[in-house]
Design an enzyme around this catalytic site. Structure first.
Site, PDB file in Angstrom:
ATOM      1  N   GLU A 141      32.782  25.483  41.541  1.00 43.85           N
ATOM      2  CA  GLU A 141      31.747  25.178  40.526  1.00 43.85           C
ATOM      3  C   GLU A 141      31.381  26.433  39.743  1.00 43.85           C
ATOM      4  O   GLU A 141      31.277  26.409  38.511  1.00 43.85           O
ATOM      5  CB  GLU A 141      30.520  24.589  41.207  1.00 43.85           C
ATOM      6  CG  GLU A 141      29.327  24.383  40.290  1.00 43.85           C
ATOM      7  CD  GLU A 141      28.041  24.918  40.882  1.00 43.85           C
ATOM      8  OE1 GLU A 141      27.382  25.749  40.205  1.00 43.85           O
ATOM      9  OE2 GLU A 141      27.691  24.530  42.017  1.00 43.85           O
ATOM     10  N   GLU A 176      33.055  35.630  42.246  1.00 47.71           N
ATOM     11  CA  GLU A 176      32.167  34.500  42.495  1.00 47.71           C
ATOM     12  C   GLU A 176      32.142  34.075  43.951  1.00 47.71           C
ATOM     13  O   GLU A 176      31.134  33.532  44.418  1.00 47.71           O
ATOM     14  CB  GLU A 176      32.568  33.316  41.609  1.00 47.71           C
ATOM     15  CG  GLU A 176      32.456  33.598  40.129  1.00 47.71           C
ATOM     16  CD  GLU A 176      31.041  33.938  39.695  1.00 47.71           C
ATOM     17  OE1 GLU A 176      30.087  33.311  40.191  1.00 47.71           O
ATOM     18  OE2 GLU A 176      30.892  34.856  38.861  1.00 47.71           O
TER      19      GLU A 176
END
Length: 977
Positions: free
Chosen positions: A74, A149
């Site tokens: 995501e 991330e």
């Protein structure tokens, strides 16, 4: 209502086949279910006249481990794509679009990418970037995105310790610092040992470093295909053009596949009763520190009527002020804070009881007490009055459809997934009329009793899990991780160590290297000429009713009246202020002279949509020394019930009894236990307000309801059973001083009918209210830069630094709002989030001079404070293109020009009323935003430098980290016990 002529069932438009058309009354929308025949993508469109358009593309994502791959995916999809080759397209959109919502969300079994905008061109731009991001992300070929991330190794020198870092890794370290998250994870593991719900979709910090680039890419290729997608559209949009765009630019590039992402049902594995430890700070007491969770699998996700029934049942027995099962647990001494929850949005929903402020030996008594209680309910029948009141409350909320400023279409889109994801019609999730009829009829039959028997008394699929506090456990786990990494490091060759350092250095270089002008230009954006020039200004029509100021905020409210009563707190003292905040917590949950609190609670639910109490302040000019402090009561009801609502306000404010029985003590203990559970997760708010309280009178007033209030609660909760009469008498004194006509200003939101109805009903309250007096003095706080380090058992920090720029001779300008955007999504985003690995950082520049920077779930402390200190130098040489500057201006206005609900419109109008903010001043600030340029930003460098030189800081975080960095603090303290 928007209806597209010719859009019948089986019609085809741009590759989409219409499978179903119907009108959904509850959403005031015509609904179209469609399928894109070539790619297999599903589409659901709610057509109506709402200009706040919503788009979302979602995927069913069912992880098999706790590496957090859906969550990291995501984050990473929004880190560059085929058409938009930037490092952070998401950030560029936030900076430069007029979005009313822009985010992405990971759930246990799905990942959603929703956007919203009121501007048609902007809406299409947002849709374009998001579709390209999910279908063609750069992370498929760039492993540095997973490193940033997700996770990566950090090694500053060959002889330095090896550590982990990464945005999601640090975010989830923060999440798992909360015992609530640990408890939920344990519960899900036991309830769903064989399905996707038994793993942590967000990622367990212990497992996240197991995720490889190969597995990461494979996850995307399996799940992010149009045949596994759910596209939601909402609002007054050109659907023909929208579908043509989606087909032409994206879906036409794919062919349908037979994807298998189905979620299997968990067969009942048998009931489970387990106990686990959780870490607390070294000097924290273990008394009343145990948490228990009893959770049942309901196993009927697709029965939306049952879902509403479970919400009614939960409110009646566990969450209403008069909840009888909660009272049983409290009376039996099982815990201080009892709550219940029904969790849908998964294939097999959950119903559960949470008990906080407990002891380990309470575990064995929970099931017998609950079962005995519900056996009596089934035998004797439900209390029809309580169920009718609860159902009225639920119906009011459904019809009001007020989502606290979030776009209505966004919430509808999320709700639709509760059925759509499991292959049932998406529109079924937002219907409720037929369900309400069934539930109302069910109150008169044995409908609810049968639900209790089937899903609670005779349901073997449950887990009773307890967490017991253990001092030093967090430190043990940190040491175990450090030892594990040290042992791994010892196996590495000199070349391998160099490779790790080189990879970290390369990642940092990537993060520091700005995107090229060509890459930035790929993001579509509006021009300044497209922006609305006129500032919105909410204004109340001021008159008088019953001798008090009466403010009418006109709005269409569909037969609902919103009542706000503001009581001026001038003339109260510092010693009285904690009790004013306490009054806001207990009012409405105590007996009155006319009835007990359980009857009062039922009447509130029968006749209103809720009554809330709060303490707040509205700033005036200057440095925070002049402000309007108030006690606020918010009530909402159907206009036809206005008189009943006012009658209840009269009873609650003038007849509450504080010294009867043990009720007050129970409420104080419950509130204190709630703070115990929530304080760390609210760290950003606590440290921000604490820091500002060092330098501002208004901030000190506001902070009196935060950490200071928690400290006050902890102190009085320790002896409340013996001190109830004294505390009750103090509250009675506060009530009599507060609820007088001299302090009162009334505001009503609605049409002419609502205003006239309230004017007619007010005398029954005002005539019974003493005239009283209001003082002219404000609270006199002793301001002191304490620079506190607040130590907890958490693994991450909330790092704040700031002060008041008015005290340095500066005044607020609209350019500061633009600077806030620049800092939040450029400087601090890069320095604190991207490079530092924190989950985020925010800024604040207020009209009264309040200025603060604060990081969120931050692995660092000193490095973040240095980033704040270096900011002035960055601003002094700030230089960007006109295009980039325009982007910041647009992003700033997107946060200002949000659609207002009736309640939010009231907030804005009353702030203008109390602080005498004029339309002209508001327009001047907007003009300053619209014309802001790089020179205006550079001109703010001395202001930031002056405040940073004050060295005013406040940090909440790891006990170890704060002790290591103790040089930054004048005081180090623990959270209250």
């Amino acid at each position: 209502m928007v209806h597209k002529s010719g859009w019948e069932v089986s019609a085809k438009h741009h590759g989409f086949r219409v499978d179903k058309v119907e009108y959904i009354k509850e959403a005031q929308s015509t609904a179209y279910e469609m399928i894109h025949e070539q790619s297999g993508a599903r589409v659901f469109y709610l057509a109506n006249d709402d200009d706040n358009k919503v788009f979302s593309v979602s995927f069913r994502t069912t992880p098999t481990d706790s590496t957090g791959v859906p969550h990291i995916c995501e984050h990473s999809t929004l880190c560059g794509s085929r058409k938009f080759p930037l490092k952070e397209p998401f950030v560029e959109l936030v900076k430069g679009s007029l979005n009313t919502f822009l985010n992405a969300m990971t759930f246990p079994d799905k990942t959603m990418y929703p956007v919203a905008s009121r501007n048609a061109v902007d809406f299409k731009n947002l849709m374009d970037v998001y579709l390209d991001a999910v279908f063609f992300p750069n992370f498929l070929k760039d492993p540095q995105i997973l490193s940033q991330e997700g996770w990566h190794y950090e090694l500053e020198a060959p002889d330095a310790p090896l550590t982990y870092s990464g945005v999601v890794y640090n975010e989830m370290k923060g999440v798992f610092s909360s015992p609530d998250a640990q408890l939920e994870c344990r519960v899900m593991q036991h309830l769903f040992p064989d399905t996707t719900y038994g793993v942590e979709s967000g990622g367990d910090p212990d497992d996240i470093p197991d995720l490889t680039q190969k597995d990461f890419v494979a996850f995307h290729r399996r799940y992010y295909h149009p045949s596994n997608s759910y596209i939601f559209l909402y609002g007054d949009l050109d659907i023909d053009d929208t579908l043509a765009f989606i087909d032409r630019e994206y879906l036409s590039a794919f062919s349908a596949e037979d994807v298998h992402t189905e979620i299997t049902r968990q067969a009942c594995p048998g009931s489970v009763v387990k106990t686990y430890p959780y870490g607390i700070a070294s000097d924290e007491s273990t008394e009343h520190g145990t948490l228990h969770s009893l959770t049942y699998v309901i196993d009927d996700a697709l029965d939306t009527t049952l879902g509403l029934a479970m919400r009614v049942l939960t409110y009646v027995y566990l969450t209403s002020p008069a909840a009888p099962l909660k009272k049983v647990f409290v009376d039996e001494g099982l815990g201080k804070d009892i709550s219940g929850d029904f969790q849908d949005g998964i294939l097999q929903p959950l119903w559960g009881i949470r008990i906080n402020g407990s002891e380990p030996d309470a575990q064995k008594r929970i099931l017998p007490l609950m079962r005995d209680f519900f056996r009596k309910v089934v035998a004797q029948g439900i209390d029809r009055t309580l169920f009718t009141a609860s159902l009225n409350r639920l119906e009011f909320a459904l019809r009001e459809a007020d989502f606290s400023g979030r776009p209505k279409g966004l919430i509808y889109g999320i709700c639709c997934m509760n059925t759509w994801l499991y292959d049932r019609a998406p529109g079924d999730a937002i219907r409720y009329e037929d369900s309400l009829k069934i539930l109302r009829a069910g109150i008169e039959t044995d409908y609810f009793e049968r639900i209790i028997e089937k899903y609670i008394l005779h349901n073997p699929h449950y887990a009773l899990v307890s967490l017991v506090p253990e001092p030093g456990l967090t430190e043990q786990k940190e040491k175990a991780l450090a030892d594990k990494l040290a042992a791994y490091k010892a196996t590495l060759s000199e070349k391998e160590l160099e490779d790790i350092m080189a990879a970290a250095k390369a990642l940092k270089k990537r993060q520091e290297t700005p995107d090229s002008a060509e890459a930035l230009a790929s993001i579509p954006m509006l021009s300044r000429g497209d922006l609305k020039k006129e500032a919105d200004y909410e204004e109340a029509a001021v008159s008088e009713a019953g001798g008090v100021p009466f403010c009418h905020v006109e709005d269409r409210t569909n037969g609902i009246i919103y009542i706000n009563a503001f009581f001026d707190l001038h003339g109260f003292t510092k010693d009285e202020l904690p009790y004013v905040y306490l009054l806001a917590d207990v009012l409405g949950d105590l007996d009155t002279k006319s009835r007990d609190y359980s009857e009062l609670s039922a009447l509130i639910d029968l006749h209103t949509g809720g009554i809330l109490y709060s303490v707040g302040s509205i700033s005036k000019r200057g440095d925070g020394s002049d402000y309007m402090p108030f006690f606020r009561i918010k009530a909402k009801a159907l206009t036809c019930n206005t008189e009943k609502a006012v009658e209840l306000l009269q009873e609650i404010t003038l007849q509450t009894v504080y010294t009867k029985g043990s009720r007050l003590a129970e409420l104080i203990e419950e509130e204190k236990t709630g703070w115990d559970a929530d304080a760390f997760r609210n760290g950003q708010t606590l440290v921000t307000k604490r820091l500002l309280s060092y330098v501002s009178q208004q901030a000190a007033f506001d902070e009196a309801g935060e950490l200071s209030y928690y400290q006050f609660l902890s102190k009085i909760a320790a002896t409340v059973r013996e001190e109830t009469p004294r505390i009750g008498n103090k509250l009675d004194e506060i009530m009599k001083k507060l609820f007088v006509r001299a302090r009162l200003t009334v505001a009503v939101t609605g049409g002419k009918d609502e205003a006239e109805t309230l004017v007619a009903a007010l005398p029954q309250w005002l005539d019974a209210m003493p005239a009283g007096t209001v003082g002219d003095s404000l609270f006199d706080f002793d301001l002191e830069r304490k620079n506190e380090g607040i130590m907890t058992s958490g693994n991450v920090q909330y790092v704040a630094k700031g002060g008041n720029f008015c005290s340095h001779g500066y005044a607020y300008t609209g350019a500061m709002a633009v600077l806030g955007t620049i800092l939040q999504y450029e400087y601090l985003w890069i320095k604190v989030r991207v490079q530092g690995g924190a989950y985020g950082a925010h800024t604040r520049f207020n009209f009264n001079g309040h200025m603060v920077f604060c990081s969120y779930r931050d692995p660092h402390l000193a490095a973040t404070l240095k980033a704040y200190d270096d900011l002035a130098d960055y601003l002094a040489t700030f230089s960007v293109s006109e295009r980039e500057m325009t982007k910041y201006v647009i992003g700033t206005l997107s946060r200002i020009d949000v659609p207002l609900t009736p309640q939010l419109r009231t907030v804005a109008a009353m702030a203008n009323y109390f602080n005498n903010d004029t339309k002209e001043e508001n327009q001047q600030r907007r003009d300053q935003i619209l014309t802001a340029d790089a020179e205006d930003i550079r001109a703010l460098a001395p202001l930031v430098k002056a405040v940073m030189k004050d060295n005013t800081v406040c940090v909440m975080g790891s006990e170890r980290k704060i002790k290591e960095e103790s040089r930054f603090f004048k005081e180090t303290v623990f959270l209250p016990k």
